[in-house]
Design an enzyme around this catalytic site. Structure first.
Site, PDB file in Angstrom:
ATOM      1  N   HIS A 168       7.628   5.805   0.663  1.00 60.65           N
ATOM      2  CA  HIS A 168       7.902   5.459   1.975  1.00 60.65           C
ATOM      3  C   HIS A 168       7.294   4.605   2.862  1.00 60.65           C
ATOM      4  O   HIS A 168       7.164   4.361   4.235  1.00 60.65           O
ATOM      5  CB  HIS A 168       7.989   6.809   3.006  1.00 60.65           C
ATOM      6  N   HIS A 177       2.656  11.024  10.161  1.00 60.68           N
ATOM      7  CA  HIS A 177       1.821  10.201  10.263  1.00 60.68           C
ATOM      8  C   HIS A 177       1.094   9.998  11.441  1.00 60.68           C
ATOM      9  O   HIS A 177       1.083   8.926  12.199  1.00 60.68           O
ATOM     10  CB  HIS A 177       1.812   8.715   9.681  1.00 60.68           C
ATOM     11  N   HIS A 223      -1.794   5.752  -3.711  1.00 61.57           N
ATOM     12  CA  HIS A 223      -2.560   4.501  -2.862  1.00 61.57           C
ATOM     13  C   HIS A 223      -3.555   5.141  -2.290  1.00 61.57           C
ATOM     14  O   HIS A 223      -3.662   6.519  -2.051  1.00 61.57           O
ATOM     15  CB  HIS A 223      -1.411   4.169  -1.999  1.00 61.57           C
ATOM     16  N   GLU A 269       0.183  12.592  -0.907  1.00 59.43           N
ATOM     17  CA  GLU A 269       1.545  12.711  -0.422  1.00 59.43           C
ATOM     18  C   GLU A 269       2.529  13.173  -1.471  1.00 59.43           C
ATOM     19  O   GLU A 269       3.629  13.821  -1.249  1.00 59.43           O
ATOM     20  CB  GLU A 269       2.083  11.300   0.096  1.00 59.43           C
TER      21      GLU A 269
HETATM   22  C1  DHB Z   1       1.307   2.409   3.486  1.00 60.50           C
HETATM   23  C2  DHB Z   1       1.654   3.404   2.686  1.00 60.50           C
HETATM   24  C3  DHB Z   1       1.937   4.661   3.312  1.00 60.50           C
HETATM   25  O1  DHB Z   1       2.413   5.856   2.542  1.00 60.50           O
HETATM   26  C4  DHB Z   1       1.763   4.699   4.769  1.00 60.50           C
HETATM   27  O2  DHB Z   1       2.207   5.975   5.034  1.00 60.50           O
HETATM   28  C5  DHB Z   1       1.338   3.933   5.455  1.00 60.50           C
HETATM   29  C6  DHB Z   1       1.033   2.658   4.764  1.00 60.50           C
HETATM   30  C7  DHB Z   1       0.862   1.021   2.931  1.00 60.50           C
HETATM   31  O3  DHB Z   1       0.701   0.898   1.578  1.00 60.50           O
HETATM   32  O4  DHB Z   1       0.645   0.198   3.657  1.00 60.50           O
HETATM   33 FE    FE Z   2       2.531   7.611   3.852  1.00 60.66          FE
END
Ligand code: DHB
Ligand code: FE
Length: 432
Positions: free
Chosen positions: A152, A199, A337, A384
């Protein structure tokens, strides 16, 4: 068969459930406002004018003006909220209770002194069969038809909002969703249970629900600081959401129920990725959405196993809903990530792809992976991914007794989008 509400026949009693709560949302909000002295003063100065500031029905306003608490309750009021009106009038709980019984204050007080109202003749129908909340019945009801999984990343939404999806950076990523958009357009469900994480948008640090189910009729698009995304508001399905809440809570999952909640990129970006650009001025999303927000922000976050079991419970709930709805469940967020600190930018292709294999082939084993593995291998925000296990648990092969395995319709993996590895999967139920 709808879930049983054995409390409906108890005489002189209204149970404040999700339906009543929805009906009485603004009535109760008005009542809550009376906890501030300045609002009490304004209400007392001109009751009608103060009530007119709230989006109440005329019947609700009349019930308040005439202090008809029984009518207030019938119209969705809850006694703890309504008590603010009595308190504003300087009345005690006993006086308020007496006013609803048809007795004088004196007679009521005397009855209480004599031991209270006897229960004989006040139990309602006690031979009501005990309900098994989630049992699917032979009636043609709602069906879980597919699960969809996607990252997302907010930047993917921004790329769409700013018309940049054709740029070199984004083209290969959006190509990975072309099949999905076509498939969804041809297999548009009635409702999507959209599992996502908030978030720090709807929930701050004052209140951290582990699993929060959106039972409202509508959810507005959040302003996360950049202004709200130019996408349509999200239309809920309060009846199915209330049914899921009832069934899933009876199955042992103590959900938080949310009647008002702005939805952030965690929910709107998956919708955009799968539905394409939608002009909010004259387009709507093509289906209703029941948001299920999962806490993955502040530890402890729910385990993979708990998420998987919740998915199984949601399937039972959906399949016991007495309306012929086509329902999908989406799991969103991930893949690897890390957005914070010196380890930011961590990507683990091998781990992500092995995890996807296991999610598809052996979801129970996948559900047993501990949090620490996600953090170590997929980065702190890779956690996540536990949300995908909710969607996976809702597929037929995870039910009891197990149905057929779902078909993998589409699988896609791409690095990078902003800081993130993007994963996407569609699993379609196969006929038994
Ligand atoms: C990013 C990824 C995410 O899941 C999020 O909630 C906010 C930022 C990113 O990679 O920039
Ligand atoms: Fe996220």
């Amino acid at each position: 068969m709808p879930l049983e509400k054995p409390y409906l026949d108890i005489p002189g009693t209204v149970i404040f459930d999700a339906e009543q709560s929805r009906k009485g949302y603004w009535l109760n909000q008005f009542c809550a406002s009376l906890m501030k002295p300045e609002n009490r003063a304004r209400f007392k100065a001109d009751e009608r004018a103060y009530l007119d500031e709230w989006p109440l029905s005329e019947a609700q306003k009349q019930a308040v003006l005439t202090r008809d608490l029984n009518e207030c309750i019938r119209l969705g009021g809850n006694i703890y909220f309504l008590a603010r009106i009595g308190a504003t009038d300087g009345r005690s709980f006993q006086q308020m209770a007496a006013s609803m019984t048809g007795m004088s204050e004196e007679a009521y007080r005397t009855m209480m002194l004599a031991g209270g109202r006897p229960v004989e003749g006040q139990r309602g129908r006690v031979d009501w069969p005990t309900g098994d909340a989630g049992t699917p019945t032979a009636v043609a009801g709602a069906r879980m038809t597919a699960s969809v999984y996607t990252s997302h990343v907010p930047a993917m939404g921004v790329a769409m909002d700013l018309g940049k999806t054709g740029e070199d950076y984004w083209r290969p990523l959006f190509a990975g969703y072309a099949f999905s958009r076509q498939w969804l357009a041809e297999h548009t469900p009635d409702v999507v249970v959209l599992v996502y994480n908030d978030h720090a948008t709807a929930f701050g640090l004052d209140l951290i629900p582990t699993f929060a189910l959106g039972t409202a009729a509508q959810f507005h698009v959040a302003d996360e600081g950049w202004g709200p995304r130019p996408v349509p508001p999200v239309i809920g399905h309060p009846e199915l959401a209330a049914h899921i809440a009832h069934s899933v809570i009876e199955q042992g999952f103590d959900l938080t129920l949310v009647n008002r909640m702005p939805v952030d990129h965690g929910l709107t970006v998956p919708l955009s990725m799968l539905c394409g650009e939608r002009d909010p001025r004259h387009e709507a999303w093509p289906f209703r959405v029941i948001p299920l927000a999962v806490n993955v922000v502040q530890y402890p976050v729910p385990s993979g196993r708990r998420c998987f079991e919740l998915g199984r419970a949601i399937r039972r709930a959906v399949e016991s809903f007495d309306a012929p709805l086509d329902v999908q469940i989406w799991g969103t967020g991930g893949m690897s990530h890390q957005l914070q600190g010196p380890r930011a930018g961590l990507i683990n292709r091998a781990w992500d792809n092995a995890w996807l294999d296991q999610l598809i082939e052996d979801p129970r084993a996948c559900a047993a992976i501990p949090h620490i593995d996600y953090v170590r291998e997929a980065g702190s925000e890779g956690i996540e991914l536990v949300m995908w296990l909710i969607a996976r648990g809702a597929m037929a092969d995870c039910a009891e007794p197990p149905g057929p395995k779902p078909r993998v319709l589409h699988r896609f993996y791409h690095v990078p989008a902003s800081n993130t590895a993007v994963g996407h999967l569609i699993l379609e139920e196969t006929a038994p």
